[in-house]
Motif scaffolding. Structure first.
Motif, short mmCIF file in Angstrom:
data_model
loop_
_atom_site.label_atom_id
_atom_site.label_comp_id
_atom_site.label_asym_id
_atom_site.label_seq_id
_atom_site.Cartn_x
_atom_site.Cartn_y
_atom_site.Cartn_z
N ASP A 84 87.89 64.64 -1.31
CA ASP A 84 88.25 65.35 -0.08
C ASP A 84 88.73 64.38 0.99
O ASP A 84 88.35 64.47 2.15
N ALA A 85 89.58 63.45 0.61
CA ALA A 85 90.01 62.39 1.53
C ALA A 85 90.73 62.95 2.75
O ALA A 85 90.64 62.40 3.83
N GLY A 86 91.45 64.05 2.61
CA GLY A 86 92.21 64.61 3.74
C GLY A 86 91.30 65.13 4.83
O GLY A 86 91.63 65.07 6.00
N LYS A 87 90.15 65.63 4.48
CA LYS A 87 89.25 66.24 5.45
C LYS A 87 88.42 65.23 6.22
O LYS A 87 88.10 65.45 7.38
N ALA A 88 88.05 64.14 5.57
CA ALA A 88 87.06 63.26 6.19
C ALA A 88 87.51 61.80 6.20
O ALA A 88 86.72 60.92 5.89
N ASP A 89 88.76 61.54 6.60
CA ASP A 89 89.25 60.17 6.60
C ASP A 89 88.41 59.26 7.50
O ASP A 89 88.11 58.13 7.15
N GLY A 90 88.05 59.75 8.68
CA GLY A 90 87.26 58.95 9.62
C GLY A 90 85.87 58.66 9.08
O GLY A 90 85.36 57.54 9.20
N LEU A 91 85.25 59.65 8.45
CA LEU A 91 83.92 59.46 7.87
C LEU A 91 83.97 58.44 6.75
O LEU A 91 83.13 57.54 6.67
N ILE A 92 84.97 58.57 5.90
CA ILE A 92 85.11 57.63 4.77
C ILE A 92 85.32 56.21 5.29
O ILE A 92 84.70 55.27 4.81
N ALA A 93 86.18 56.05 6.27
CA ALA A 93 86.44 54.72 6.82
C ALA A 93 85.18 54.13 7.44
O ALA A 93 84.89 52.94 7.27
N GLY A 94 84.41 54.96 8.14
CA GLY A 94 83.18 54.47 8.77
C GLY A 94 82.13 54.08 7.75
O GLY A 94 81.48 53.03 7.87
N VAL A 95 81.95 54.90 6.73
CA VAL A 95 80.96 54.59 5.69
C VAL A 95 81.40 53.36 4.90
O VAL A 95 80.58 52.49 4.58
N ALA A 96 82.71 53.25 4.61
CA ALA A 96 83.22 52.08 3.88
C ALA A 96 83.02 50.81 4.69
O ALA A 96 82.63 49.76 4.15
N ALA A 97 83.26 50.87 5.99
CA ALA A 97 83.06 49.69 6.85
C ALA A 97 81.58 49.31 6.90
O ALA A 97 81.23 48.12 6.84
N THR A 98 80.71 50.30 6.99
CA THR A 98 79.27 50.03 7.00
C THR A 98 78.84 49.40 5.69
O THR A 98 78.05 48.44 5.68
N ASP A 99 79.35 49.91 4.58
CA ASP A 99 79.04 49.34 3.26
C ASP A 99 79.50 47.89 3.17
O ASP A 99 78.77 47.04 2.68
N ARG A 100 80.70 47.61 3.67
CA ARG A 100 81.23 46.24 3.65
C ARG A 100 80.36 45.29 4.44
O ARG A 100 80.00 44.21 3.98
#
Length: 177
Positions: A84-100
């Motif tokens: 569901d990348a279209g719906k939650a781009d900001g959430l994905i980016a934030g979680v990915a940055a936190t994971d990094r």
């Protein structure tokens, strides 16, 4: 009281209480006892230093083990929203940055991820959860990682939970003649 213990450990002839009152042999025996005591003291000092170094190096073991649950949940969240990348781009980016950032912090303190996928199964680093025979991988190799494993410096912090390729089953039917 410690003197009695040391005197009782000594050979009576070595301390001059026996038949031989030769000062040279008494000096040699005392020198040998002294050297043994010094060696024992040095070994105890080295052992204490090793224990102190281990305590310092591995002091965060429990903390790091608990923090791995956070890493797992972040990665599950990323995996759940990948479709569901279209719906939650900001959430994905934030979680990915936190994971990094979390992975960088763990690496800085010596916590490293165990590379398990497509590796031979190692019971010292992996925990087999399932076996599968539907794979192109050689038998005994890791085909899927369910939960990543981690090490703290050179010690296993948590084994990787994996799916392992099963050896092909041999048919038990008798050969036809």
């Amino acid at each position: 009281m410690a003197e009695n213990t040391m005197d009782n450990d000594a050979d009576p002839s070595a301390t001059g209480n026996g038949n031989n009152n030769d000062p040279a042999s008494e000096i040699a025996a005392l020198r040998e006892r002294l050297m043994r005591a010094l060696a024992e003291t040095e070994n105890t000092r080295r052992q204490g230093e090793r224990r102190a170094q281990d305590a310092q190096q591995y002091a965060i073991t429990n903390f790091a083990r608990e923090l791995l649950q956070v890493v797992d949940n972040l990665r599950r969240a990323l995996g759940a929203v990948e479709g569901d990348a279209g719906k939650a781009d900001g959430l994905i980016a934030g979680v990915a940055a936190t994971d990094r950032v979390l992975t960088q912090i763990l690496n800085r303190f010596g916590v490293k991820e165990v590379n398990a996928l497509n590796q031979p199964f190692d019971p010292g680093k992996h925990e087999a959860v399932m076996e599968t025979d539907q794979t192109e991988q050689p038998p005994g190799s890791v085909v899927q990682v369910l939960e990543n494993g981690y090490t703290l410096h050179d010690r296993l912090l948590r084994p990787a939970r994996v799916v392992v390729a099963k050896s092909p089953q041999k048919s038990w039917q008798p050969a036809e003649q």
